[in-house]
Design an enzyme around this catalytic site. Structure first.
Site, PDB file in Angstrom:
ATOM      1  N   ARG A 139      58.579  41.808  41.937  1.00 12.87           N
ATOM      2  CA  ARG A 139      56.955  41.860  41.150  1.00 12.87           C
ATOM      3  C   ARG A 139      56.264  40.368  39.988  1.00 12.87           C
ATOM      4  NH1 ARG A 139      53.424  44.931  38.302  1.00 12.87           N
ATOM      5  NH2 ARG A 139      53.374  45.049  36.047  1.00 12.87           N
TER       6      ARG A 139
ATOM      7  N   ARG B  25      45.792  52.649  53.272  1.00 10.94           N
ATOM      8  CA  ARG B  25      45.440  52.931  52.023  1.00 10.94           C
ATOM      9  C   ARG B  25      44.627  51.739  50.899  1.00 10.94           C
ATOM     10  NH1 ARG B  25      47.982  58.158  50.095  1.00 10.94           N
ATOM     11  NH2 ARG B  25      48.852  58.599  52.218  1.00 10.94           N
TER      12      ARG B  25
ATOM     13  N   SER C 284      48.495  40.138  29.764  1.00 15.32           N
ATOM     14  CA  SER C 284      47.331  40.120  29.207  1.00 15.32           C
ATOM     15  C   SER C 284      46.738  40.972  28.437  1.00 15.32           C
ATOM     16  CB  SER C 284      46.651  41.258  30.485  1.00 15.32           C
ATOM     17  OG  SER C 284      47.784  42.507  30.667  1.00 15.32           O
ATOM     18  N   ASP C 285      47.606  41.620  27.102  1.00 15.32           N
ATOM     19  CA  ASP C 285      46.986  42.117  25.731  1.00 15.32           C
ATOM     20  C   ASP C 285      48.368  43.205  25.313  1.00 15.32           C
ATOM     21  OD1 ASP C 285      47.597  45.558  26.471  1.00 15.32           O
ATOM     22  OD2 ASP C 285      47.321  44.746  28.691  1.00 15.32           O
TER      23      ASP C 285
ATOM     24  N   GLY D  80      52.850  40.114  37.746  1.00 15.23           N
ATOM     25  CA  GLY D  80      51.842  41.227  37.615  1.00 15.23           C
ATOM     26  C   GLY D  80      51.787  41.123  36.049  1.00 15.23           C
ATOM     27  N   SER D  81      50.868  41.905  35.174  1.00 13.75           N
ATOM     28  CA  SER D  81      50.549  41.729  33.780  1.00 13.75           C
ATOM     29  C   SER D  81      51.726  42.776  33.023  1.00 13.75           C
ATOM     30  CB  SER D  81      49.060  42.058  33.605  1.00 13.75           C
ATOM     31  OG  SER D  81      48.672  43.190  34.003  1.00 13.75           O
TER      32      SER D  81
ATOM     33  N   ARG E 280      44.757  41.068  43.874  1.00 12.26           N
ATOM     34  CA  ARG E 280      45.949  40.085  43.298  1.00 12.26           C
ATOM     35  C   ARG E 280      46.494  39.537  43.894  1.00 12.26           C
ATOM     36  NH1 ARG E 280      48.912  41.589  38.044  1.00 12.26           N
ATOM     37  NH2 ARG E 280      46.429  41.827  37.205  1.00 12.26           N
TER      38      ARG E 280
ATOM     39  N   GLU F 250      50.912  57.788  23.789  1.00 10.71           N
ATOM     40  CA  GLU F 250      50.735  58.250  22.467  1.00 10.71           C
ATOM     41  C   GLU F 250      51.326  58.724  21.745  1.00 10.71           C
ATOM     42  OE1 GLU F 250      47.314  61.359  22.383  1.00 10.71           O
ATOM     43  OE2 GLU F 250      45.882  60.039  23.700  1.00 10.71           O
TER      44      GLU F 250
ATOM     45  N   ARG G  52      42.366  39.144  34.614  1.00 14.02           N
ATOM     46  CA  ARG G  52      43.883  39.512  34.970  1.00 14.02           C
ATOM     47  C   ARG G  52      44.331  38.876  36.696  1.00 14.02           C
ATOM     48  NH1 ARG G  52      45.638  44.034  31.843  1.00 14.02           N
ATOM     49  NH2 ARG G  52      44.337  44.087  30.158  1.00 14.02           N
TER      50      ARG G  52
ATOM     51  N   GLY H 168      50.500  44.103  41.475  1.00 16.06           N
ATOM     52  CA  GLY H 168      50.149  45.573  41.731  1.00 16.06           C
ATOM     53  C   GLY H 168      49.335  46.073  42.250  1.00 16.06           C
TER      54      GLY H 168
ATOM     55  N   HIS I 183      53.265  53.863  54.931  1.00 13.24           N
ATOM     56  CA  HIS I 183      52.479  53.439  53.304  1.00 13.24           C
ATOM     57  C   HIS I 183      52.484  51.703  53.781  1.00 13.24           C
ATOM     58  CE1 HIS I 183      53.997  56.447  51.845  1.00 13.24           C
ATOM     59  NE2 HIS I 183      52.984  56.845  51.889  1.00 13.24           N
TER      60      HIS I 183
END
Length: 236
Positions: free
Chosen positions: A87, A43, A203-204, A89-90, A24, A162, A217, A20, A4
């Site tokens: 890492r 990829r 970010s949220d 990230g958001s 970015r 959920e 983001r 991620g 990879h």
């Protein structure tokens, strides 16, 4: 070269930042590194190596979720000799006092399941950050005056969850934010005797429903990247 990661021997630094989003990774490399060179595009998961204040650094995208990160982190540590992985990230904020654009430095990362869960069978392993990185990141954030929170986060194995009952218990127990990768990164780093940390930008927000647009983001998380770099090269 691995399955990879197409980098040649010597093209991956011992210090790796892992967003991620591969775009970015490109933005961070172009913004913060000198002489950044594309070393992986297998990829479409972009990786770049350059220098920050004279230190070699690789910024390699990890993809979304713990299974994807596990692939890249394993190959980076086992095949390319990476020793420090951060890492960047958001995440989604979970506590009312955590605001959009705040930075969370993850001391621990709780999870329901991860690719490493099968290793432990009946044991509940507690993935945690490397202390030297954590301490240095907090110092860097304080020096910058960045609004920062330090504590536990939750690494989810699904994006469209959920489980309001689970969210309620995480908020009740002080979880600062939710993302999808850190718990596996911390576990792999423990297994391979490497250092790991997650520095995240909110970010949220699960409580307020606020969210940054996609462009923000990708491109406006400079404090997070600077904190990660300062921590990675601070004296241990």
């Amino acid at each position: 070269m691995t399955v990879h990661i197409g980098a040649k021997p010597g093209e991956i630094a011992e210090t790796v930042l892992m967003p991620g989003d591969p775009y970015r990774a490109r933005w961070a490399a172009e913004t913060f590194l000198e002489g950044a060179k594309l070393v992986n595009e297998v990829r479409g998961m972009l990786g770049f190596t350059g220098h920050w204040k004279g230190h070699p650094v690789t910024i390699q995208g990890s993809g979304m979720g713990m299974p994807s990160l596990s692939i890249y982190a394993n190959e980076l540590m086992k095949e390319y000799g990476a020793k420090t992985l951060v890492r960047i990230g958001s995440c989604g904020g979970m506590q009312e006092h955590v605001a959009i654009r705040d930075v969370i430095i993850a001391m621990t990362a709780s999870t329901l399941t991860s690719p490493s869960s099968g290793f432990f069978r009946e044991m509940n392993f507690a993935p945690c950050a490397d202390w030297s990185l954590l301490r240095a990141a907090v110092a860097a954030a304080e020096a910058r005056g960045t609004r920062t929170h330090v504590g536990g986060i939750y690494s989810s194995d699904v994006f469209y969850a959920e489980r309001p009952d689970l969210d309620e218990q995480m908020v009740r127990h002080g979880i600062l934010g939710v993302e999808m990768e850190a718990a596996e990164l911390y576990t792999l780093a423990s297994r391979h005797k490497c250092r790991a940390l997650a520095v995240l930008t909110v970010s949220d927000h699960l409580q307020t429903g606020e969210a940054l647009p996609a462009e923000d983001r990708e491109k406006t998380f400079g404090d997070m990247v600077e904190i990660a770099l300062e921590a990675a090269f601070a004296p241990e």
